[in-house]
Scaffold this active site. Structure first.
Site, PDB file in Angstrom:
ATOM      1  N   ASP A  90       0.810  -1.222   0.000  1.00 44.24           N
ATOM      2  CA  ASP A  90       0.000   0.000   0.000  1.00 44.24           C
ATOM      3  C   ASP A  90       0.841   1.269   0.000  1.00 44.24           C
ATOM      4  O   ASP A  90       0.353   2.349   0.300  1.00 44.24           O
ATOM      5  CB  ASP A  90      -0.956  -0.001   1.209  1.00 44.24           C
ATOM      6  CG  ASP A  90      -0.225  -0.154   2.534  1.00 44.24           C
ATOM      7  OD1 ASP A  90       1.011  -0.251   2.529  1.00 44.24           O
ATOM      8  OD2 ASP A  90      -0.916  -0.159   3.576  1.00 44.24           O
ATOM      9  N   LYS A 150       4.864   1.370  15.953  1.00 43.82           N
ATOM     10  CA  LYS A 150       3.744   2.171  16.473  1.00 43.82           C
ATOM     11  C   LYS A 150       3.901   2.542  17.951  1.00 43.82           C
ATOM     12  O   LYS A 150       3.117   2.127  18.813  1.00 43.82           O
ATOM     13  CB  LYS A 150       2.428   1.433  16.224  1.00 43.82           C
ATOM     14  CG  LYS A 150       2.299   0.998  14.760  1.00 43.82           C
ATOM     15  CD  LYS A 150       0.917   0.887  14.235  1.00 43.82           C
ATOM     16  CE  LYS A 150       0.923   0.695  12.730  1.00 43.82           C
ATOM     17  NZ  LYS A 150       1.054  -0.666  12.225  1.00 43.82           N
ATOM     18  N   ASP A 191       1.490   6.139   2.605  1.00 43.12           N
ATOM     19  CA  ASP A 191       0.887   4.836   2.874  1.00 43.12           C
ATOM     20  C   ASP A 191      -0.603   5.025   2.649  1.00 43.12           C
ATOM     21  O   ASP A 191      -1.267   5.736   3.406  1.00 43.12           O
ATOM     22  CB  ASP A 191       1.175   4.421   4.322  1.00 43.12           C
ATOM     23  CG  ASP A 191       0.450   3.139   4.720  1.00 43.12           C
ATOM     24  OD1 ASP A 191      -0.612   2.829   4.144  1.00 43.12           O
ATOM     25  OD2 ASP A 191       0.932   2.443   5.616  1.00 43.12           O
TER      26      ASP A 191
HETATM   27  N1  GDD Z   1       0.453 -11.763   2.888  1.00 49.38           N
HETATM   28  C1  GDD Z   1       0.157 -11.062   3.979  1.00 49.38           C
HETATM   29  N2  GDD Z   1      -0.261 -11.741   5.105  1.00 49.38           N
HETATM   30  N3  GDD Z   1       0.254  -9.717   3.947  1.00 49.38           N
HETATM   31  C2  GDD Z   1      -0.060  -9.024   5.074  1.00 49.38           C
HETATM   32  C3  GDD Z   1      -0.492  -9.654   6.261  1.00 49.38           C
HETATM   33  C4  GDD Z   1      -0.579 -11.099   6.272  1.00 49.38           C
HETATM   34  O1  GDD Z   1      -0.954 -11.742   7.254  1.00 49.38           O
HETATM   35  N4  GDD Z   1      -0.720  -8.685   7.189  1.00 49.38           N
HETATM   36  C5  GDD Z   1      -0.441  -7.495   6.590  1.00 49.38           C
HETATM   37  N5  GDD Z   1      -0.053  -7.686   5.309  1.00 49.38           N
HETATM   38  C6  GDD Z   1       0.360  -6.673   4.324  1.00 49.38           C
HETATM   39  C7  GDD Z   1      -0.665  -5.563   4.073  1.00 49.38           C
HETATM   40  O2  GDD Z   1      -1.509  -5.912   2.991  1.00 49.38           O
HETATM   41  C8  GDD Z   1       0.241  -4.383   3.711  1.00 49.38           C
HETATM   42  O3  GDD Z   1       0.577  -4.360   2.343  1.00 49.38           O
HETATM   43  C9  GDD Z   1       1.523  -4.655   4.494  1.00 49.38           C
HETATM   44  O4  GDD Z   1       1.490  -6.035   4.871  1.00 49.38           O
HETATM   45  C10 GDD Z   1       1.659  -3.788   5.739  1.00 49.38           C
HETATM   46  O5  GDD Z   1       0.472  -3.932   6.521  1.00 49.38           O
HETATM   47  P1  GDD Z   1      -0.370  -2.647   6.966  1.00 49.38           P
HETATM   48  O6  GDD Z   1      -1.568  -3.135   7.701  1.00 49.38           O
HETATM   49  O7  GDD Z   1      -0.582  -1.703   5.851  1.00 49.38           O
HETATM   50  O8  GDD Z   1       0.640  -2.042   8.055  1.00 49.38           O
HETATM   51  P2  GDD Z   1       0.774  -0.539   8.530  1.00 49.38           P
HETATM   52  O9  GDD Z   1       0.551   0.425   7.434  1.00 49.38           O
HETATM   53  O10 GDD Z   1      -0.056  -0.365   9.753  1.00 49.38           O
HETATM   54  O11 GDD Z   1       2.334  -0.503   8.996  1.00 49.38           O
HETATM   55  C11 GDD Z   1       3.369  -0.977   8.136  1.00 49.38           C
HETATM   56  O12 GDD Z   1       3.690  -0.024   7.140  1.00 49.38           O
HETATM   57  C12 GDD Z   1       4.231   1.217   7.626  1.00 49.38           C
HETATM   58  C13 GDD Z   1       4.611   2.065   6.412  1.00 49.38           C
HETATM   59  O13 GDD Z   1       3.556   2.238   5.576  1.00 49.38           O
HETATM   60  C14 GDD Z   1       4.606  -1.294   8.991  1.00 49.38           C
HETATM   61  O14 GDD Z   1       5.540  -1.927   8.155  1.00 49.38           O
HETATM   62  C15 GDD Z   1       5.199  -0.020   9.589  1.00 49.38           C
HETATM   63  O15 GDD Z   1       6.400  -0.298  10.277  1.00 49.38           O
HETATM   64  C16 GDD Z   1       5.478   0.990   8.493  1.00 49.38           C
HETATM   65  O16 GDD Z   1       5.933   2.236   9.064  1.00 49.38           O
HETATM   66 MG    MG Z   2      -0.121   0.291   5.503  1.00 50.67          MG
END
Ligand code: GDD
Ligand code: MG
Length: 334
Positions: free
Chosen positions: A108, A159, A218
């Site tokens: 994303d 976080k 994001d």
């Molecule tokens: N295959 C798979 N399986 N993908 C997953 C799973 C899972 O169980 N859980 C999450 N994802 C994928 C989501 O689709 C997304 O593309 C990515 O992993 C990160 O998950 P998000 O839910 O978007 O996390 P976030 O935005 O809260 O936090 C992450 O991104 C931030 C930057 O955008 C973390 O990596 C943070 O450390 C980072 O700052």
């Molecule tokens: Mg995200």
């Protein structure tokens, strides 16, 4: 070079838009988010992407039936159950037989980062893992790092509570890993790369950061998903841009469209006013309705007013109704 792209999350923050369509398949400027991401990885030297999928794999397979996205080869690793970020990377890498330096990206993230530069920085430092970092005003919603000498990461907190962040530099969701990182992740278990593996790499002293000032968003939150779309209109992105109105949309000459994107096959009736909004494919806005700062996939009735809201594919805002900071259909609290 190969890349694992994480696309298996539930996209809960974008419900009801993600009730039918997984987050990375939602359009950004008329094209699926994942397509823009894969194209950018391709420009940075990635030749094959393994999509780490769990939830709803079908829309991806249908969108890229030939197993290609532009010049990049696509393969799929479908988890039997969601394994979280680390477990998903391990599962996908195992499935694809990855055994050399590889890239990982959150599905994303929209950015102008040159992945080739991230790989070069990783090699220069002889790192085991290198994270793309971005400075932001409020880091608490992200993974936050402390950066020591020679770009070595000395702390990684996912976080953190507001006010306790070690710096303003966040994990921007694109990584370069040596295959040895995979040895630190157990097989077939739910593992968070951010909460479990990065702290292990910090302890071992082999996690590095590469901070840039590239465009970065994001798109997992409604306001940012909308911004990621509208940012393509102003021409501020390096390689990405889009037209405001899709060629397949039907927009009445007596409608007003301001700083908005009108998606494929969307219909905008006479006298409707669309401001700072994204109409997704199939949206229908009735005559004299107003849509402002919103994301619409479903139907907005005649004379209705929608402000700072989301209307899902099967959502209907009745004629003359007012929807402010809401969602239709309603999203149950999770
Ligand atoms: N295959 C798979 N399986 N993908 C997953 C799973 C899972 O169980 N859980 C999450 N994802 C994928 C989501 O689709 C997304 O593309 C990515 O992993 C990160 O998950 P998000 O839910 O978007 O996390 P976030 O935005 O809260 O936090 C992450 O991104 C931030 C930057 O955008 C973390 O990596 C943070 O450390 C980072 O700052
Ligand atoms: Mg995200």
């Amino acid at each position: 070079m190969r890349a694992v792209v994480l696309v298996g999350g539930f996209g809960t923050r974008l419900r009801p838009l993600t009730n039918q369509i997984p987050k990375p398949m939602l359009p950004i400027g008329h094209r699926p988010m994942i397509e823009r991401l894969v194209n950018r990885l391709g420009r940075g030297g990635v030749t094959e992407v393994v999509l780490a999928l769990g939830f709803k794999p079908e829309p991806f397979m249908e969108a890229f039936p030939g197993g290609r996205c532009g010049d990049v080869k696509l393969t799929y690793a479908v988890e039997p159950a969601p394994l979280d970020t680390g477990g998903a990377i391990k599962f996908a890498a195992n499935e694809a037989g990855i055994d050399s330096t590889f890239v990982v990206a959150n599905g994303d993230v929209l950015t102008d980062l040159d992945v080739g530069e991230l790989v070069a920085a990783h090699r220069r430092r002889e790192a085991e893992a290198t994270l793309h970092l971005i400075g932001v005003e409020d880091p608490s919603a992200f993974g936050v790092v402390a950066l020591g000498d020679s770009d070595r990461i000395t702390d990684f907190v996912e976080k953190p509570a507001p006010g306790t962040e070690p710096s303003n530099l966040i994990n921007a969701g694109t990584y370069v890993f040596e295959p040895s990182v995979l040895d630190r992740i157990p097989d077939n278990e739910r593992v968070s790369i951010e909460r479990s593996t990065f702290p292990l790499l910090v302890e071992a002293g082999c996690l590095y950061g590469h901070a840039t000032q590239d465009y970065w968003i994001d798109a997992g939150r409604p306001d940012l998903y909308r911004a990621a779309n509208l940012d393509l209109l102003v021409g501020g992105r390096v390689n990405d841009h889009c037209e405001a109105v899709s060629r397949t949309a039907t927009v009445d000459a007596a409608a007003i469209i301001l700083n908005s994107i009108i998606g494929d096959h969307a219909v905008v009736a006479p006298g409707a006013r669309i401001v700072d909004s994204v109409l997704l494919p199939g949206a229908h806005v009735g005559s004299a309705a107003t849509v402002e700062a919103s994301l619409v996939m479903g139907r907005v009735g005649e004379g209705a007013r929608v402000d700072a809201s989301m209307v899902g594919a099967d959502g209907v805002v009745a004629d003359g109704a007012v929807l402010t900071a809401g969602t239709v259909p309603e999203v149950p609290a999770s």
